[in-house]
Design a protein around this motif. Structure first.
Motif, PDB file in Angstrom:
ATOM      1  N   LYS A  45       1.472   6.666  -0.075  1.00  0.00           N
ATOM      2  CA  LYS A  45       2.819   7.042   0.376  1.00  0.00           C
ATOM      3  C   LYS A  45       3.062   6.560   1.807  1.00  0.00           C
ATOM      4  O   LYS A  45       4.164   6.112   2.152  1.00  0.00           O
ATOM      5  CB  LYS A  45       2.978   8.560   0.294  1.00  0.00           C
ATOM      6  CG  LYS A  45       4.381   9.076   0.573  1.00  0.00           C
ATOM      7  CD  LYS A  45       4.457  10.572   0.317  1.00  0.00           C
ATOM      8  CE  LYS A  45       5.882  11.085   0.466  1.00  0.00           C
ATOM      9  NZ  LYS A  45       6.400  10.945   1.832  1.00  0.00           N
ATOM     10  N   ARG A  48       4.027   2.943   2.072  1.00  0.00           N
ATOM     11  CA  ARG A  48       5.425   2.714   1.685  1.00  0.00           C
ATOM     12  C   ARG A  48       6.419   3.247   2.713  1.00  0.00           C
ATOM     13  O   ARG A  48       7.348   2.535   3.125  1.00  0.00           O
ATOM     14  CB  ARG A  48       5.686   3.375   0.326  1.00  0.00           C
ATOM     15  CG  ARG A  48       7.110   3.180  -0.204  1.00  0.00           C
ATOM     16  CD  ARG A  48       7.371   4.087  -1.389  1.00  0.00           C
ATOM     17  NE  ARG A  48       7.351   5.496  -0.985  1.00  0.00           N
ATOM     18  CZ  ARG A  48       7.310   6.509  -1.865  1.00  0.00           C
ATOM     19  NH1 ARG A  48       7.268   6.275  -3.165  1.00  0.00           N
ATOM     20  NH2 ARG A  48       7.299   7.765  -1.424  1.00  0.00           N
ATOM     21  N   ASP A  49       6.232   4.510   3.143  1.00  0.00           N
ATOM     22  CA  ASP A  49       7.255   5.185   3.929  1.00  0.00           C
ATOM     23  C   ASP A  49       7.083   5.065   5.439  1.00  0.00           C
ATOM     24  O   ASP A  49       8.055   5.182   6.180  1.00  0.00           O
ATOM     25  CB  ASP A  49       7.280   6.675   3.564  1.00  0.00           C
ATOM     26  CG  ASP A  49       7.625   6.912   2.100  1.00  0.00           C
ATOM     27  OD1 ASP A  49       8.167   5.987   1.468  1.00  0.00           O
ATOM     28  OD2 ASP A  49       7.331   8.008   1.590  1.00  0.00           O
ATOM     29  N   ILE A  50       5.845   4.862   5.898  1.00  0.00           N
ATOM     30  CA  ILE A  50       5.589   4.831   7.339  1.00  0.00           C
ATOM     31  C   ILE A  50       5.315   3.412   7.824  1.00  0.00           C
ATOM     32  O   ILE A  50       5.965   2.914   8.731  1.00  0.00           O
ATOM     33  CB  ILE A  50       4.422   5.781   7.685  1.00  0.00           C
ATOM     34  CG1 ILE A  50       4.813   7.202   7.276  1.00  0.00           C
ATOM     35  CG2 ILE A  50       4.099   5.712   9.177  1.00  0.00           C
ATOM     36  CD1 ILE A  50       3.662   8.158   7.213  1.00  0.00           C
ATOM     37  N   LYS A  52       5.807   0.803   5.922  1.00  0.00           N
ATOM     38  CA  LYS A  52       6.899   0.043   5.306  1.00  0.00           C
ATOM     39  C   LYS A  52       6.514  -1.425   5.115  1.00  0.00           C
ATOM     40  O   LYS A  52       7.264  -2.344   5.459  1.00  0.00           O
ATOM     41  CB  LYS A  52       8.176   0.167   6.142  1.00  0.00           C
ATOM     42  CG  LYS A  52       8.691   1.598   6.210  1.00  0.00           C
ATOM     43  CD  LYS A  52       9.987   1.714   7.009  1.00  0.00           C
ATOM     44  CE  LYS A  52      10.466   3.159   7.022  1.00  0.00           C
ATOM     45  NZ  LYS A  52      11.715   3.342   7.783  1.00  0.00           N
ATOM     46  N   ASP A  54       5.952  -3.559   2.185  1.00  0.00           N
ATOM     47  CA  ASP A  54       6.128  -3.608   0.736  1.00  0.00           C
ATOM     48  C   ASP A  54       5.067  -4.461   0.055  1.00  0.00           C
ATOM     49  O   ASP A  54       4.635  -4.167  -1.067  1.00  0.00           O
ATOM     50  CB  ASP A  54       7.518  -4.150   0.393  1.00  0.00           C
ATOM     51  CG  ASP A  54       8.632  -3.188   0.808  1.00  0.00           C
ATOM     52  OD1 ASP A  54       8.335  -1.977   0.972  1.00  0.00           O
ATOM     53  OD2 ASP A  54       9.774  -3.641   0.973  1.00  0.00           O
TER      54      ASP A  54
END
Length: 363
Positions: A45, A48-50, A52, A54
């Motif tokens: 996670k 993906r979210d921190i 970023k 891809d």
């Protein structure tokens, strides 16, 4: 190929004060529970979210290998630190995320159809591409045999990684100081047990050449209470001598030790492995559960392959496995034969890793 400059800017891997401060803040974001440890799900996670990034988030084999390698770096300080990435391992995790993503890109150069398996023909055909990437392979067949540690006839990503790391291939992380990741097998051992294995290996390696010859291998087996006839010893040596050198290297030795543990699993270990697949706790493993567990563990498996494997072990033909069927298939009793594909790409490979993990943790 990935935009490496942009990727590395998002990974504060430096040892200076600025890098440390950025990692401190980043770890807090990765660790929403504030328990100072990161699970695989939290790492996934966070990418993906921190971070970023891809490209890395979409590369699950790289994330899995980075996590498995990083969580074994620091000394064990609590009952949780062996199964999670701790704060002291976070810098290494960031480096390993980039390293294994870099290796996956190299792997993909060779893996033409993208099935995450490389055969000899694919490796041979990709030699010019690898040469352009700075990897020289003079004898593709010899290199293939060296990579294909378990003799399954195909090279998986973890085998390619272990080989590439041993070649000290230059890459985008050469400016950083970091511990070389352990092999997949080695990273599964608790550090205390790994240290004991290193001591045993060194003690019986009489000439200290980093190899166990047949006499040294016989002595270390005898010290474990296992005595073999010359023919049996030769067969065992040949089974784990991946590069056919006539000797057992350190990596081959720990591979042997891991499989030796797996050959005689306890009932407790078998039950734990069964529960690992039986996600809904129904007492049965169906094809969907098998596929999900294998994919989540880094083994590519199609629904058709999962169904065929269930059918192979399903004695009463009800379309699912109960514990007795699972255990009988896993330990190969009553004539059940396990192919190389079983071990390298499916239930045997995943369950074997789970059994080894349980054995190493004493469960």
């Amino acid at each position: 190929m990935a935009g490496w400059e942009a990727i590395m800017q998002k990974l504060p891997c430096g040892m200076d004060m600025e890098g440390r401060a950025k990692r401190d803040e980043m770890f807090k974001l990765f660790d929403p529970n504030d328990n100072r440890i990161l699970s695989l799900a939290e790492v996934d996670k966070g990418v993906r979210d921190i971070l970023k990034i891809d490209e890395i988030f979409d590369c699950k084999p790289a994330i899995m290998r980075a996590f498995q390698a990083a969580k074994s770096v620091a000394p064990i300080r609590s009952k949780y630190s062996e199964d999670f990435v701790t704060r002291s391992e976070f810098r290494v995790l960031l480096i390993y995320l980039a390293k294994y993503f870099e290796l996956f890109q190299l792997f993909s150069l060779v893996d033409g159809p993208g099935d995450r398996r490389i055969d000899l023909a694919e490796l041979t055909e990709a030699v010019p591409k690898l040469q352009e990437a700075g990897i020289s392979i003079e004898d593709p067949e010899a290199a293939f045999q060296e990579m294909d540690v378990n003799g399954g006839g195909q090279i998986l990503f973890n085998e390619f990684c272990d080989w590439a790391l041993n070649q000290h291939i230059k890459g985008h992380l050469d400016d950083y100081t970091y511990p070389i990741p352990k092999s997949l097998v080695e990273s599964g051992f608790p550090q205390s047990e790994l240290q004991k294995l290193r001591e045993d290996f060194s003690r019986f390696d009489e000439n200290q050449d980093g190899q166990l010859n047949v006499d040294e291998f016989r002595l270390i087996m005898a010290a474990r209470g296992k005595r073999y006839t010359p023919a049996e010893l030769k067969a065992r040596l040949g089974r784990y001598d991946a590069n056919a050198s006539g000797n057992i290297s350190w990596q081959e030795f720990i591979d042997y030790t891991s499989r030796e543990k797996f050959e005689q699993p306890t009932q407790e270990q078998l039950v734990a492995a069964f529960k690992f697949f039986d996600k809904d706790g129904s007492g049965f493993i169906d094809a969907n559960e098998l596929k999900e567990a294998c994919v989540n563990s880094g083994h590519k498996m199609t629904p058709e392959e999962a169904q065929r494997m269930i059918q192979k072990a399903d004695v009463n033909k009800d379309g699912k496995l109960n514990y007795a069927e699972f255990a009988k298939y896993l330990i190969g009793k009553e004539g059940t034969s396990h192919t190389a594909a079983d071990y390298k790409g499916g239930m045997m490979g995943v369950a074997g890793g789970k059994l080894a993990s349980n054995a190493h943790s004493g469960r």
